[in-house]
Design an enzyme around this catalytic site. Structure first.
Site, PDB file in Angstrom:
ATOM      1  N   ASP A  91      -5.887 -24.005  30.019  1.00 16.71           N
ATOM      2  CA  ASP A  91      -5.219 -22.780  30.468  1.00 16.71           C
ATOM      3  C   ASP A  91      -3.713 -22.983  30.367  1.00 16.71           C
ATOM      4  O   ASP A  91      -3.217 -24.076  30.658  1.00 16.71           O
ATOM      5  CB  ASP A  91      -5.636 -22.473  31.913  1.00 16.71           C
ATOM      6  CG  ASP A  91      -5.385 -21.028  32.252  1.00 16.71           C
ATOM      7  OD1 ASP A  91      -4.197 -20.643  32.320  1.00 16.71           O
ATOM      8  OD2 ASP A  91      -6.364 -20.276  32.398  1.00 16.71           O
ATOM      9  N   LYS A 145       5.362  -9.747  17.920  1.00 21.83           N
ATOM     10  CA  LYS A 145       5.658  -8.462  18.551  1.00 21.83           C
ATOM     11  C   LYS A 145       4.539  -8.153  19.543  1.00 21.83           C
ATOM     12  O   LYS A 145       3.446  -8.685  19.373  1.00 21.83           O
ATOM     13  CB  LYS A 145       5.798  -7.374  17.503  1.00 21.83           C
ATOM     14  CG  LYS A 145       4.462  -6.803  17.000  1.00 21.83           C
ATOM     15  CD  LYS A 145       4.651  -5.465  16.316  1.00 21.83           C
ATOM     16  CE  LYS A 145       3.361  -4.697  16.306  1.00 21.83           C
ATOM     17  NZ  LYS A 145       3.362  -3.414  15.711  1.00 21.83           N
ATOM     18  N   HIS A 175       6.364  -8.655  10.753  1.00 17.75           N
ATOM     19  CA  HIS A 175       5.750  -8.981   9.461  1.00 17.75           C
ATOM     20  C   HIS A 175       6.166  -8.016   8.359  1.00 17.75           C
ATOM     21  O   HIS A 175       6.101  -8.338   7.177  1.00 17.75           O
ATOM     22  CB  HIS A 175       4.219  -9.052   9.577  1.00 17.75           C
ATOM     23  CG  HIS A 175       3.555  -7.721   9.675  1.00 17.75           C
ATOM     24  ND1 HIS A 175       3.414  -7.057  10.850  1.00 17.75           N
ATOM     25  CD2 HIS A 175       3.028  -6.919   8.720  1.00 17.75           C
ATOM     26  CE1 HIS A 175       2.822  -5.915  10.629  1.00 17.75           C
ATOM     27  NE2 HIS A 175       2.568  -5.795   9.347  1.00 17.75           N
ATOM     28  N   LYS A 179       7.193  -8.453   3.756  1.00 11.55           N
ATOM     29  CA  LYS A 179       6.436  -7.813   2.663  1.00 11.55           C
ATOM     30  C   LYS A 179       7.262  -7.825   1.381  1.00 11.55           C
ATOM     31  O   LYS A 179       8.471  -7.571   1.426  1.00 11.55           O
ATOM     32  CB  LYS A 179       6.114  -6.351   3.034  1.00 11.55           C
ATOM     33  CG  LYS A 179       5.015  -6.216   4.076  1.00 11.55           C
ATOM     34  CD  LYS A 179       4.871  -4.754   4.456  1.00 11.55           C
ATOM     35  CE  LYS A 179       3.759  -4.542   5.449  1.00 11.55           C
ATOM     36  NZ  LYS A 179       2.438  -4.538   4.838  1.00 11.55           N
ATOM     37  N   GLU A 213      -0.497   7.416   8.427  1.00 13.86           N
ATOM     38  CA  GLU A 213      -1.826   6.813   8.258  1.00 13.86           C
ATOM     39  C   GLU A 213      -2.865   7.901   8.427  1.00 13.86           C
ATOM     40  O   GLU A 213      -2.748   8.746   9.318  1.00 13.86           O
ATOM     41  CB  GLU A 213      -2.040   5.698   9.284  1.00 13.86           C
ATOM     42  CG  GLU A 213      -1.181   4.480   8.974  1.00 13.86           C
ATOM     43  CD  GLU A 213      -1.113   3.451  10.090  1.00 13.86           C
ATOM     44  OE1 GLU A 213      -1.123   2.259   9.794  1.00 13.86           O
ATOM     45  OE2 GLU A 213      -1.041   3.866  11.263  1.00 13.86           O
ATOM     46  N   ASP A 232       4.994   1.122  18.815  1.00 13.83           N
ATOM     47  CA  ASP A 232       4.142   0.358  17.899  1.00 13.83           C
ATOM     48  C   ASP A 232       4.832   0.092  16.566  1.00 13.83           C
ATOM     49  O   ASP A 232       4.787  -1.031  16.053  1.00 13.83           O
ATOM     50  CB  ASP A 232       2.829   1.126  17.667  1.00 13.83           C
ATOM     51  CG  ASP A 232       1.786   0.275  16.950  1.00 13.83           C
ATOM     52  OD1 ASP A 232       1.790  -0.955  17.152  1.00 13.83           O
ATOM     53  OD2 ASP A 232       0.962   0.834  16.183  1.00 13.83           O
ATOM     54  N   HIS A 237       9.326  -2.064  13.218  1.00 12.14           N
ATOM     55  CA  HIS A 237       9.238  -2.067  11.750  1.00 12.14           C
ATOM     56  C   HIS A 237      10.222  -1.078  11.094  1.00 12.14           C
ATOM     57  O   HIS A 237      10.962  -1.429  10.190  1.00 12.14           O
ATOM     58  CB  HIS A 237       7.842  -1.666  11.278  1.00 12.14           C
ATOM     59  CG  HIS A 237       6.746  -2.508  11.832  1.00 12.14           C
ATOM     60  ND1 HIS A 237       6.889  -3.846  12.058  1.00 12.14           N
ATOM     61  CD2 HIS A 237       5.465  -2.202  12.180  1.00 12.14           C
ATOM     62  CE1 HIS A 237       5.746  -4.331  12.525  1.00 12.14           C
ATOM     63  NE2 HIS A 237       4.869  -3.349  12.608  1.00 12.14           N
ATOM     64  N   LYS A 323      -0.593   8.713  13.147  1.00 14.42           N
ATOM     65  CA  LYS A 323      -2.002   8.386  12.884  1.00 14.42           C
ATOM     66  C   LYS A 323      -2.734   9.690  12.588  1.00 14.42           C
ATOM     67  O   LYS A 323      -2.294  10.770  12.996  1.00 14.42           O
ATOM     68  CB  LYS A 323      -2.637   7.767  14.132  1.00 14.42           C
ATOM     69  CG  LYS A 323      -1.946   6.514  14.618  1.00 14.42           C
ATOM     70  CD  LYS A 323      -2.480   5.333  13.885  1.00 14.42           C
ATOM     71  CE  LYS A 323      -1.855   4.044  14.385  1.00 14.42           C
ATOM     72  NZ  LYS A 323      -2.082   2.935  13.473  1.00 14.42           N
TER      73      LYS A 323
END
Ligand code: NDP
Length: 468
Positions: A91, A145, A175, A179, A213, A232, A237, A323
């Protein structure tokens, strides 16, 4: 751009907190495979987590992950990664976990810690790393993140990390910045100064940044509802990508030089006013598992930002993310000013449409320069033509974002990691929207967001997707 690095900065062990978790399975084992194949890791990878696993169980899981997630698996690289794995069960609240870890690290002088764990556990793990002298050893820490959920919590997290680690040993991973196509935005600009000259308020009408998306959040309800589209993807990003396209060229290849320029952009980003944002929620969101019936979390957000730098003052930056929209597309588009005089007719209009420069990150990666040429035939009018470069056309393998970033961190190259001042500046700019989010408007699934979002849409509307 790879910074000039001193090889003494290289880590000689990787400690993966959260090695039994989802991120390790989906991204980190595959990244280790790629690094082994391309760079030869040559050091131990020690996982630390609570599950009562043996190292054999961990190795089986790593193999399953690599077989499932790596496209062109190299059996030898996979075997080598598996053989390098060690496991410390314990732990994070228990100091004995770190004592056991320390024993395994006896022969390592610069271990790198990767925190692939929920932020609620950062406190304990950073304390444990402090106990084993991680900062003095100089290996550093990679932080996943989300980096906070508002300005205050990000500042607190920063304080916590900086109480133990020097800033240049903290690698805040986003990330997106690893790219290939996002890197191409940077290289396209800096290696082609003639084109970069055009990226200026003298020529640019506005910029559009889209992350759409066509799928919802099924299966991720509990997580998503606590963040929403703004936290998010926009604060991290999309604002980081925006900084890349607006930054001045760095003065050198020193990692701090590019980070300085990105930071200047984000510090010049005006706090976004609530009236410059529209939030949406797709119909059916409230029926998704784990979503509270009265949730007002946004699954769509559209806003207009302004960056008060010498180069970009007055140029609106339109950003949207959502979304369950009508398409899946991540794109940065620069829309140039129209000709000062409408000398020619355009297709179906009195003057030609504006030139555009589009970097598409998803689905298929491509760069398009939209220009006008003479329409064949008698009429003196223009037609729109694309000069297109498709990534698929080029031979060679993409480096996956996690492999690149993990490899960079292990080498001690901070160039592509977000610096404290940039992250805090991005939170500062969106904080007014978190304080006063306004209503959330509903939209049908498969639509480009709620109708109300037209209020903050670019002049002339969002560019239509390019078809193959
Ligand atoms: P998971 O919940 O899947 O994994 C959490 C990990 O933490 C497990 O290995 C778990 O071990 C370990 N853990 C939790 N509590 C303790 C404890 N008290 N002591 C020891 N170990 C503990 O999380 P994810 O992998 O999904 O995410 C990790 C981080 O990465 C998060 O910050 C997330 O936001 C971020 N992230 C995740 C992405 C993804 O695709 N999953 C994408 C981008 C960022 P055990 O299971 O053995 O108890």
């Amino acid at each position: 751009m790879r910074a000039n690095l001193d090889h003494r900065d290289r880590s000689d062990a990787l400690v993966l907190f959260g090695i039994t978790g989802d991120l390790a399975y989906k991204k980190l084992f595959p990244a280790l495979h790629d690094l082994e194949r391309d760079q030869d890791l040559d050091f131990p990878v020690i996982g630390v987590a609570r599950s009562d696993w043996t190292v054999e169980v961990l190795r089986e899981r790593a193999e399953k992950s690599m077989r499932e997630e790596v496209e062109d698996l190299d059996e030898e690289a996979m075997r080598t990664v598996i053989d390098r794995l060690e496991y410390v069960q314990g732990d994070y609240n228990d100091p004995a976990t770190f004592e056991r870890l320390n024993e395994l690290l006896q022969d390592c002088s610069r271990p790198m810690a990767y925190l692939a764990i929920p932020p609620s556990l950062f406190d304990e793990v950073v304390e444990g790393l402090d106990m084993i002298g991680a900062n003095e050893r100089g290996g550093g820490v990679v932080v996943e993140k989300p980096f906070g959920r508002d300005l205050k919590s990000a500042e607190e997290l920063d304080k916590l990390l900086q109480a133990t680690f020097d800033e240049d040993l903290i690698y805040r991973i986003d990330h997106f910045l690893g790219k290939e196509t996002v890197l191409d935005v940077m290289l396209f600009r800096l290696a082609n100064p003639v084109l970069d000259t055009l990226l200026h308020r003298h020529h640019v009408d506005h910029i559009q940044i889209t992350m759409a998306e066509d799928f919802g959040i099924d299966g991720r309800g509990g997580f998503y509802d606590s963040v929403g589209a703004m936290r998010d993807v926009v604060q991290n990003h999309l604002l980081q990508v925006m900084a890349l396209i607006l930054a001045e060229p760095p003065v050198s290849d020193d990692p701090e030089a590019l980070r300085d320029e990105k930071s200047k952009v984000l510090r010049a980003l005006r706090p976004v006013r609530p009236e410059d944002m529209v939030r949406g929620q797709y119909e059916g969101y409230l029926e998704v598992d784990q979503i509270p019936a009265d949730s007002t979390t946004e699954t769509f957000v559209s806003l207009v930002a302004k960056v008060d730098t010498w180069r970009w003052s007055g140029v609106p930056i339109h950003i949207r993310a959502g979304k369950a929209m009508d398409e899946t597309r991540t794109e940065i588009a620069v829309v140039f000013q129209r000709p000062p005089l409408a000398l020619y007719r355009g297709e179906g209009m009195d003057s030609p449409p504006p030139n555009t420069l589009r970097f598409r990150i998803k689905p298929a990666e491509r760069i398009d320069l939209g220009i006008q040429l003479k329409k064949p035939g008698e009429e003196i009018a223009t037609e729109s033509v694309l000069m297109t470069y498709r990534w698929d056309d080029r031979q060679g393998r993409h480096t996956e974002a996690y492999a690149r970033l993990l490899g960079d961190a292990l080498l001690g190259d901070r160039t592509l990691f977000a610096r404290s001042d940039s992250v805090l500046a991005a939170w500062k700019a969106v904080q007014p929207l978190l304080d006063d989010p306004g209503p959330v408007y509903h939209y049908e699934q498969g639509q480009p967001g709620p109708d109300e979002a037209k209020r903050v849409a670019p002049p002339g509307g969002w560019l239509a997707p390019l078809h193959e």
